[in-house]
Design a protein around this motif. Sequence first.
Motif, PDB file in Angstrom:
ATOM      1  N   GLN B  83       0.132  -0.332  10.186  1.00 32.50           N
ATOM      2  CA  GLN B  83       0.817   0.937   9.851  1.00 32.50           C
ATOM      3  C   GLN B  83       1.820   0.759   8.724  1.00 32.50           C
ATOM      4  OE1 GLN B  83      -0.224   1.174  13.148  1.00 32.50           O
ATOM      5  NE2 GLN B  83       1.033  -0.372  14.121  1.00 32.50           N
ATOM      6  N   LEU B  85       1.154  -0.856   5.977  1.00 35.05           N
ATOM      7  CA  LEU B  85       0.338  -0.556   4.785  1.00 35.05           C
ATOM      8  C   LEU B  85       0.119   0.950   4.665  1.00 35.05           C
ATOM      9  CD1 LEU B  85      -2.372  -3.373   4.889  1.00 35.05           C
ATOM     10  CD2 LEU B  85      -0.729  -3.011   3.058  1.00 35.05           C
ATOM     11  N   LEU B  86      -0.109   1.585   5.820  1.00 34.62           N
ATOM     12  CA  LEU B  86      -0.344   3.036   5.771  1.00 34.62           C
ATOM     13  C   LEU B  86       0.896   3.770   5.277  1.00 34.62           C
ATOM     14  CD1 LEU B  86      -2.470   3.844   8.935  1.00 34.62           C
ATOM     15  CD2 LEU B  86      -3.171   2.956   6.724  1.00 34.62           C
ATOM     16  N   THR B  89       1.021   4.102   1.634  1.00 40.83           N
ATOM     17  CA  THR B  89      -0.128   4.751   0.989  1.00 40.83           C
ATOM     18  C   THR B  89       0.253   5.632  -0.197  1.00 40.83           C
ATOM     19  OG1 THR B  89      -1.189   4.771   3.137  1.00 40.83           O
ATOM     20  CG2 THR B  89      -2.217   6.088   1.426  1.00 40.83           C
ATOM     21  N   GLU B  90       1.233   6.506   0.015  1.00 44.02           N
ATOM     22  CA  GLU B  90       1.595   7.449  -1.044  1.00 44.02           C
ATOM     23  C   GLU B  90       2.032   6.710  -2.307  1.00 44.02           C
ATOM     24  OE1 GLU B  90       4.600  10.280   0.108  1.00 44.02           O
ATOM     25  OE2 GLU B  90       4.962  10.810  -1.980  1.00 44.02           O
ATOM     26  N   LEU B  92       1.174   3.649  -3.130  1.00 39.52           N
ATOM     27  CA  LEU B  92       0.044   2.923  -3.716  1.00 39.52           C
ATOM     28  C   LEU B  92      -0.764   3.822  -4.652  1.00 39.52           C
ATOM     29  CD1 LEU B  92      -1.195   0.743  -0.717  1.00 39.52           C
ATOM     30  CD2 LEU B  92       0.218   0.050  -2.638  1.00 39.52           C
ATOM     31  N   TYR B  93      -0.943   5.080  -4.239  1.00 36.85           N
ATOM     32  CA  TYR B  93      -1.612   6.037  -5.127  1.00 36.85           C
ATOM     33  C   TYR B  93      -0.822   6.187  -6.431  1.00 36.85           C
ATOM     34  CZ  TYR B  93      -5.409   7.969  -2.260  1.00 36.85           C
ATOM     35  OH  TYR B  93      -6.586   8.148  -1.573  1.00 36.85           O
ATOM     36  N   ASP B 123      -6.956  -1.085   8.646  1.00 37.91           N
ATOM     37  CA  ASP B 123      -5.804  -0.715   7.803  1.00 37.91           C
ATOM     38  C   ASP B 123      -6.149  -0.679   6.319  1.00 37.91           C
ATOM     39  OD1 ASP B 123      -6.078  -3.480   7.786  1.00 37.91           O
ATOM     40  OD2 ASP B 123      -3.964  -3.924   8.139  1.00 37.91           O
ATOM     41  N   THR B 124      -6.742  -1.771   5.811  1.00 39.43           N
ATOM     42  CA  THR B 124      -7.014  -1.796   4.369  1.00 39.43           C
ATOM     43  C   THR B 124      -8.167  -0.861   4.008  1.00 39.43           C
ATOM     44  OG1 THR B 124      -8.341  -3.799   4.682  1.00 39.43           O
ATOM     45  CG2 THR B 124      -6.074  -4.095   3.960  1.00 39.43           C
ATOM     46  N   ALA B 126      -8.505   2.050   5.114  1.00 40.00           N
ATOM     47  CA  ALA B 126      -7.898   3.365   4.908  1.00 40.00           C
ATOM     48  C   ALA B 126      -7.332   3.491   3.493  1.00 40.00           C
ATOM     49  CB  ALA B 126      -6.795   3.603   5.934  1.00 40.00           C
ATOM     50  N   LEU B 127      -7.190   2.357   2.795  1.00 40.26           N
ATOM     51  CA  LEU B 127      -6.592   2.377   1.455  1.00 40.26           C
ATOM     52  C   LEU B 127      -7.632   2.175   0.357  1.00 40.26           C
ATOM     53  CD1 LEU B 127      -3.520   0.148   2.312  1.00 40.26           C
ATOM     54  CD2 LEU B 127      -3.591   2.625   2.184  1.00 40.26           C
ATOM     55  N   THR B 130      -7.474   4.375  -2.939  1.00 41.13           N
ATOM     56  CA  THR B 130      -6.188   4.559  -3.631  1.00 41.13           C
ATOM     57  C   THR B 130      -6.239   4.208  -5.107  1.00 41.13           C
ATOM     58  OG1 THR B 130      -5.595   2.327  -2.930  1.00 41.13           O
ATOM     59  CG2 THR B 130      -4.709   4.130  -1.616  1.00 41.13           C
TER      60      THR B 130
END
Lengths: 83, 394
Positions: B83, B85-86, B89-90, B92-93, B123-124, B126-127, B130
Amino acid sequence: MLTIGAVCEAGKSRLNKTGSWRDYYPEITAKCTGCGICELFCPDSSITIIDKKCIINYDYCKGCGICANECPKTAILMKEERK
Amino acid sequence: MSRTAVMEGSFAVAEAVKACRPEVIAAYPISPQTHIIEELSKYVADNELSSKYVRADSEFSAASIVYGSSGTGARSYTASSSQGLLLMTEVLYAMAGTRLPVVLTGVNRTVSAPITIQPDHQDTMALRDTGVIQIYVENIQEAYATHIQAFKLAEDHDILLPVMVCMDGWILTHTFEPVKIEEQELVDKFLPPFVPKYRLDPKNPLTYGSYGDDEVPEFRYMMHFAMEKAKTKIQLIAEEYKEIFGDYFGGLTEAYKCEDAEIILVAMGSVIGTIKETIDQLRSEGKKVGVLKVRTYRPFPAEEIFEIVKNAKIVAVIDKSISVGQGGQLATDIKAALINKKTPPLVYSCIAGMGGREVNINTVKYIINKSENSLITNQVPDIDYIEIKRQYLE
């Protein structure tokens, strides 16, 4: 030609006069003491205090009303913008 | 001279990052990433590494700090898991969109709920969209080498994208292996200081990620194009690493005993080691089996994968994650890579090892056995949940 990462020279937001988005505008009344609280709170940096007087830059003021809400003297009135 | 030491995976990663001389490190601790950043903070405290180390108040902050520092032209690093990493997320974008070459370690751990600290790739995965390059590593030595390569890749002016080195938590971070630690002088030769394309400087102010009214498709296209270019660059960098240090771990993929294989397993990360061991056993029994390691997941090496698997009869893909409502992400991408080809092999999608459930030699043999049966019946299940415990469901 676009630059990578949308990198460009700074200060471009000045070109976008966001005052046109406004539905209500603040009006300063005689009760204003020029204390500067509104200047601190304005999220658009649209208020400056010059010689204890509150000057609003209507080019960028979006009419959020935070200045009126925060004013300890209730010296700022929000009025409907008539376009 | 390089030195070889028996070392925990996390410490090997910290050694690699130290050798890359990052100017800013910002992180927030989360298991199983913790030992990496603990060790790095120790290096800084002991003056072994002259980085600015920032202990952030969250992963969102940690990512934002390295986002900013990378913008000023500083080589920047962070790491997280699950979580954590999650929560990044914003940012990382934004990092990928503004083309800032931060390197981060994605220490794989599943995502809550249910809460657990066990590893899988949820986890990864989900990314993956990005715009961050993702490289999955098999062992500790590869993790070491890939971090050094990651900075060179990220900072290349043709690429300029964040790079995430994905490594299985616990299995790789908390186990010990002999690791070859390279000489600092050679790492400096391989990885010169970061030369930014743009730099935040109060004397010459810039806007990053400025307002895009009509240009969004073009910016996404440019990112995708940079990813495509990264396919060549990753291979060149791996070759260059081999020239200087003598070690090679593959560029985009690694094919193991695939030349004449009828059954090819495809997977990512530490499970590859177990599969190779199984392949060796089955090869000695005369079975034509091989394994394809997908190292680079983004950019996805579809053409390279097709070239390796095109003569196989069946491809069994192991996903340690699931896109709930669809299936295994890697299997989906493999299917997409084969769909427009003439006579593609069958694709058998296996979900295994989620939430840290062990994938051992017997698991791999089971998958190969089912693949053999599929070849006889010429039917493949859409999705197979390997070793699901039915008693929990009744």
